[in-house]
Design an enzyme around this catalytic site. Structure first.
Site, PDB file in Angstrom:
ATOM      1  N   CYS A   1       0.841  -1.190   0.000  1.00 37.20           N
ATOM      2  CA  CYS A   1       0.000   0.000   0.000  1.00 37.20           C
ATOM      3  C   CYS A   1       0.885   1.251   0.000  1.00 37.20           C
ATOM      4  CB  CYS A   1      -0.945   0.087   1.185  1.00 37.20           C
ATOM      5  SG  CYS A   1      -2.093  -1.294   1.269  1.00 37.20           S
TER       6      CYS A   1
ATOM      7  N   ARG B   1       3.943  -0.157  -4.853  1.00 38.32           N
ATOM      8  CA  ARG B   1       3.693  -0.696  -3.516  1.00 38.32           C
ATOM      9  C   ARG B   1       2.411  -1.518  -3.440  1.00 38.32           C
ATOM     10  NH1 ARG B   1       6.934   1.839   0.234  1.00 38.32           N
ATOM     11  NH2 ARG B   1       5.634   1.018   1.871  1.00 38.32           N
TER      12      ARG B   1
ATOM     13  N   TRP C   1      -2.612  -2.788  -1.757  1.00 39.76           N
ATOM     14  CA  TRP C   1      -2.336  -4.213  -1.909  1.00 39.76           C
ATOM     15  C   TRP C   1      -3.276  -4.882  -0.901  1.00 39.76           C
ATOM     16  CZ3 TRP C   1      -0.883  -8.489   0.921  1.00 39.76           C
ATOM     17  CH2 TRP C   1      -0.462  -9.600   0.177  1.00 39.76           C
TER      18      TRP C   1
ATOM     19  N   ASN D   1      -2.190   1.777   5.746  1.00 40.75           N
ATOM     20  CA  ASN D   1      -1.262   0.738   5.312  1.00 40.75           C
ATOM     21  C   ASN D   1      -0.967  -0.128   6.528  1.00 40.75           C
ATOM     22  OD1 ASN D   1       0.785  -0.811   4.226  1.00 40.75           O
ATOM     23  ND2 ASN D   1       2.333   0.799   4.322  1.00 40.75           N
ATOM     24  N   GLY D   2      -1.171  -1.436   6.403  1.00 44.53           N
ATOM     25  CA  GLY D   2      -0.910  -2.325   7.529  1.00 44.53           C
ATOM     26  C   GLY D   2      -2.112  -3.209   7.801  1.00 44.53           C
TER      27      GLY D   2
ATOM     28  N   GLU E   1      17.882 -17.401  -7.250  1.00 50.79           N
ATOM     29  CA  GLU E   1      17.475 -16.060  -7.652  1.00 50.79           C
ATOM     30  C   GLU E   1      16.919 -16.075  -9.081  1.00 50.79           C
ATOM     31  OE1 GLU E   1      16.804 -13.440  -6.231  1.00 50.79           O
ATOM     32  OE2 GLU E   1      16.990 -11.828  -7.686  1.00 50.79           O
TER      33      GLU E   1
ATOM     34  N   LYS F   1      13.094 -14.955 -10.047  1.00 43.64           N
ATOM     35  CA  LYS F   1      12.798 -13.921 -11.045  1.00 43.64           C
ATOM     36  C   LYS F   1      11.790 -14.462 -12.066  1.00 43.64           C
ATOM     37  CE  LYS F   1      13.972 -10.922  -9.519  1.00 43.64           C
ATOM     38  NZ  LYS F   1      14.739 -10.750  -8.325  1.00 43.64           N
TER      39      LYS F   1
ATOM     40  N   GLU G   1       8.216 -14.787 -10.432  1.00 41.95           N
ATOM     41  CA  GLU G   1       7.472 -13.558 -10.134  1.00 41.95           C
ATOM     42  C   GLU G   1       7.160 -12.756 -11.391  1.00 41.95           C
ATOM     43  OE1 GLU G   1       9.335 -10.794  -7.416  1.00 41.95           O
ATOM     44  OE2 GLU G   1      11.307 -11.119  -8.274  1.00 41.95           O
TER      45      GLU G   1
ATOM     46  N   HIS H   1      19.196 -37.212  -5.917  1.00 41.14           N
ATOM     47  CA  HIS H   1      18.438 -37.607  -4.718  1.00 41.14           C
ATOM     48  C   HIS H   1      16.940 -37.384  -4.931  1.00 41.14           C
ATOM     49  CE1 HIS H   1      22.128 -38.260  -2.491  1.00 41.14           C
ATOM     50  NE2 HIS H   1      22.572 -37.141  -3.047  1.00 41.14           N
TER      51      HIS H   1
ATOM     52  N   LYS I   1       6.030  -4.198  -3.937  1.00 39.55           N
ATOM     53  CA  LYS I   1       7.473  -4.038  -3.797  1.00 39.55           C
ATOM     54  C   LYS I   1       7.962  -4.315  -2.376  1.00 39.55           C
ATOM     55  CE  LYS I   1      11.586  -2.654  -5.213  1.00 39.55           C
ATOM     56  NZ  LYS I   1      12.314  -3.599  -6.066  1.00 39.55           N
TER      57      LYS I   1
HETATM   58  O1  M6R Z   1      12.776  -4.887   0.711  1.00 44.34           O
HETATM   59  P1  M6R Z   1      13.292  -6.258   1.016  1.00 44.34           P
HETATM   60  O2  M6R Z   1      14.637  -6.515   0.449  1.00 44.34           O
HETATM   61  O3  M6R Z   1      13.217  -6.594   2.470  1.00 44.34           O
HETATM   62  O4  M6R Z   1      12.301  -7.233   0.254  1.00 44.34           O
HETATM   63  C1  M6R Z   1      12.451  -8.613   0.336  1.00 44.34           C
HETATM   64  C2  M6R Z   1      11.602  -9.321  -0.679  1.00 44.34           C
HETATM   65  O5  M6R Z   1      10.260  -9.008  -0.498  1.00 44.34           O
HETATM   66  C3  M6R Z   1      12.019  -8.965  -2.110  1.00 44.34           C
HETATM   67  O6  M6R Z   1      13.357  -9.254  -2.341  1.00 44.34           O
HETATM   68  C4  M6R Z   1      11.158  -9.746  -3.123  1.00 44.34           C
HETATM   69  O7  M6R Z   1      11.439 -11.106  -3.025  1.00 44.34           O
HETATM   70  C5  M6R Z   1      11.390  -9.226  -4.536  1.00 44.34           C
HETATM   71  N1  M6R Z   1      10.125  -9.088  -5.209  1.00 44.34           N
HETATM   72  C6  M6R Z   1      12.229 -10.126  -5.356  1.00 44.34           C
HETATM   73  O8  M6R Z   1      12.391  -9.677  -6.653  1.00 44.34           O
END
Ligand code: M6R
Length: 617
Positions: free
Chosen positions: A2, A27, A75, A101-102, A486, A490, A493, A509, A612
């Protein structure tokens, strides 16, 4: 999660707030809404979906107002992402409007209590209780003191919240409260701003004020007053934002993510800037922990989420190798629930781009309660995690708007390496030459990344050719394993595909049963120099999956001819020391995921269901 904006001043509040929301849309983008004051009334408009829907609605039904304004991009947590659940929420007399927000954890009990005294609820949100409570408290204060009403409301709420409110009875006032969720004030000349992130007001002012935990701020055109929940004035920390509005623009790219990938060499260079002195020693003055503090460390625990967690996994290899200090890495959301063993000799490193991830923040608080020292690695200046930590090392990636972390990941790696080398330096470990050599290598990483970016066109073509694939597997060993993780994250997401990473040694395994004809398998190959055992083992793993029909996409050091015969596609990266290889090996994976997602028609800046920064647990 949010985004929140508030404005009071001579400009059109509607314009300022909507422009601010555009910069905070990363956000959350389930709905957007605004409320502005004018002619003794509250004017609200809100729409499910992205901000474009709200803009369309505002064009069809323009709303007027010369007073203060607030806005929200959501969000969804409580209630479906529809028009009714969109913020702002208003009381039954439509005299106060609130954005939030929260999560208000005790909202169900409060809702029953408010319904008992006649409040009519129209949404499924937890936020609506705050609107009704605020109206009730405001009536108690003779409809005059919105700040006093806000303080009283906050004392009744449990959970995490930033609340921002306006009232028709005081049209030149915005009041906000902060507990756990981010909120920052922008000080202008004869106008003031509030937002979840400075990006919302950076086009108007670069003078910011940090708000602390459990504080209430009253914003008028000429004043900013901050108090605690009892109304006592509190001192605030003011700071100058050192990037300008253009840093948060697309700068000619179609997507922020494309721009942020290209910005990586500069971001790494900025993160390293000023840390290496002429005599080859490292200076990390800003980090606040003394050499004595660091010399007493007996164990390191790294906590983080998502991409930041992957940076932590890589840091473990470097720190243990250089410093010989045992290092654990854990996802922050699991950490405090397993009763971890921490003491004064434990250094907890919290990695967070935003500095606001609730899981990481809660883990930081837990670690400090257990008397561990906490060092944050963070990209957002003045955010909560570095403020609540004993020390901080800021990455200098600049604002990252794309939801998928790219340049912030590489700068986190650079920061982790700096910390590892610095620990080795202050603890006087006997490999000064090696430290200097690694530092020199680190300094060359921006140009290596530049080289990778110059040669990734074949990766784009490959990605487009795989747009119809259902699954992509990723394999790695040693630091290549978190890199593979990683790469898989990527792809998940951005391209919404099944992507999974395995430690290549684990293949036999179980996971090798997944291999079938034509299945794309991306393999990160360690440098053939130095740890050649590792290299040779992964070359065997490539052959094993290929023998079972996999289509092998191999990321290997330029000149490593041993992998060519087993690579359906070979992606070459510059030769760098094994521990630093993640910096160069990650880049083709970012490009791969981004291009594949674009080929599928996905919005890479705002992937579905994501936000984000995750500011709720
Ligand atoms: O702001 P932060 O680094 O704490 O965020 C952690 C994760 O939410 C963030 O890395 C998320 O996994 C990204 N969308 C990855 O691309």
């Amino acid at each position: 999660m949010c985004g929140i904006v508030g404005y009071v001043g001579p400009q059109s509040a509607l314009q300022v707030v909507v422009d601010g929301l555009a910069r905070l849309e990363y956000r959350g983008y389930d709905s957007a809404g605004v409320a502005v004051l004018g002619e003794g009334a509250l004017h609200t408009e809100k729409r499910a979906g992205k901000l474009a829907n709200l803009r369309g609605a505002l064009e069809e039904h323009p709303i007027a107002g010369e007073g203060a304004g607030i806005g929200h991009t959501r969000w969804a947590t409580h209630g479906a992402p529809n028009d009714v659940n969109a913020h702002p929420h208003v009381d039954n007399d439509e005299r106060v409007a609130v954005v939030h927000n929260g999560i208000i954890e005790n909202f169900a009990a409060l809702r029953l209590e408010l319904e008992d005294v006649g409040c009519k609820f129209i949404s499924e949100t937890d936020t609506e209780v705050a609107a009704h409570l605020l109206s009730t408290e405001l009536a108690r204060h003779g409809d005059k003191d919105l700040a006093a009403a806000m303080r009283a409301v906050c004392k009744r709420l449990e959970g995490a919240f930033t609340l921002v409110a306006v009232s028709v009875d005081d049209p030149d006032l915005v009041v906000a409260a902060r507990r756990n969720s981010p909120l920052v004030v922008g000080r202008g000349q004869g106008e003031n701003f509030l937002a979840s992130d400075v990006a919302a007001f950076i086009a108007h002012t670069r003078e910011a004020v940090e708000l602390g935990q459990d504080q209430v701020v009253e914003l008028r055109p000429d004043s900013v007053r901050v108090t605690d929940y009892d109304g006592n004035p509190v001192e605030v920390n003011e700071y100058h934002v050192d990037w300008d509005a253009s840093a948060a623009e697309k700068g000619g790219y179609d997507y922020f993510m494309l721009k942020e990938i290209v910005e990586q060499p500069r971001a790494i260079a900025d993160t390293l800037l000023g840390r290496l002195s002429v005599d080859g020693a490292l200076t990390l003055d800003e980090m606040r922990l003394s050499p004595e503090d660091l010399r007493s460390v007996e164990k390191i625990v790294i906590i983080a989420c998502g991409t930041s967690y992957h940076a932590g996994l890589i840091a473990k290899y470097a720190i243990e190798h250089w410093c010989r200090i045992p290092c654990e890495v854990e996802v922050a959301s699991e950490f405090r629930y397993r009763d971890p063993i921490l003491d004064r000799q434990t250094l907890v490193i919290a990695i967070s781009q935003s500095g606001e991830s609730m899981d990481t923040l809660m883990a930081v608080r837990y670690a400090r309660e257990q008397r561990a020292k906490v060092l944050a690695i963070c990209n957002v200046n003045g955010s909560t995690i570095p403020r609540e930590s004993d020390g901080v090392l800021y990455t200098h990636a600049g604002p990252e708007v794309g939801v998928a972390a790219t340049k912030t990941f590489l700068t986190q790696l650079a920061a982790c390496y700096l910390i590892g080398l610095y620990l080795a330096q202050v603890r006087g470990l006997k490999f000064g030459d090696e430290i200097e050599a690694v530092i020199a290598q680190l300094a060359t990483m921006p140009e290596h990344v530049e080289k990778v970016l110059d040669t990734v066109e074949p990766v784009r073509e490959l990605a487009r050719s795989l747009a119809d694939a259902d699954t992509v597997l990723f394999l790695g060993r040693h630091v290549g394993y978190p890199v593979a993780m990683e790469g898989a994250l990527k792809l998940k997401e951005l391209a919404y595909m099944h992507a999974e990473a395995f430690a290549a040694g684990e293949l036999k395994h179980g996971p090798i049963a997944l291999i079938e004809e034509g299945l794309p398998v991306v393999v990160v190959v360690p440098s053939p120099q130095g740890r050649s055992v590792l290299h040779d083992k992964i070359v065997s793993n490539i052959q094993e999956v290929r023998a079972r029909g996999a289509r092998t996409i191999v990321i290997a050091e330029a000149g490593d001819e041993s992998v060519r015969p087993y690579s359906d596609v070979l992606i070459e990266i510059p030769a760098v020391p094994t521990l630093l290889q993640p910096i160069v090996a990650t880049v083709p994976m970012q490009v791969f995921a981004c291009e594949l997602a674009l080929a599928k028609g996905n919005d890479v800046d705002q992937p579905r269901n994501l936000a984000k920064s995750v500011t709720v647990e």
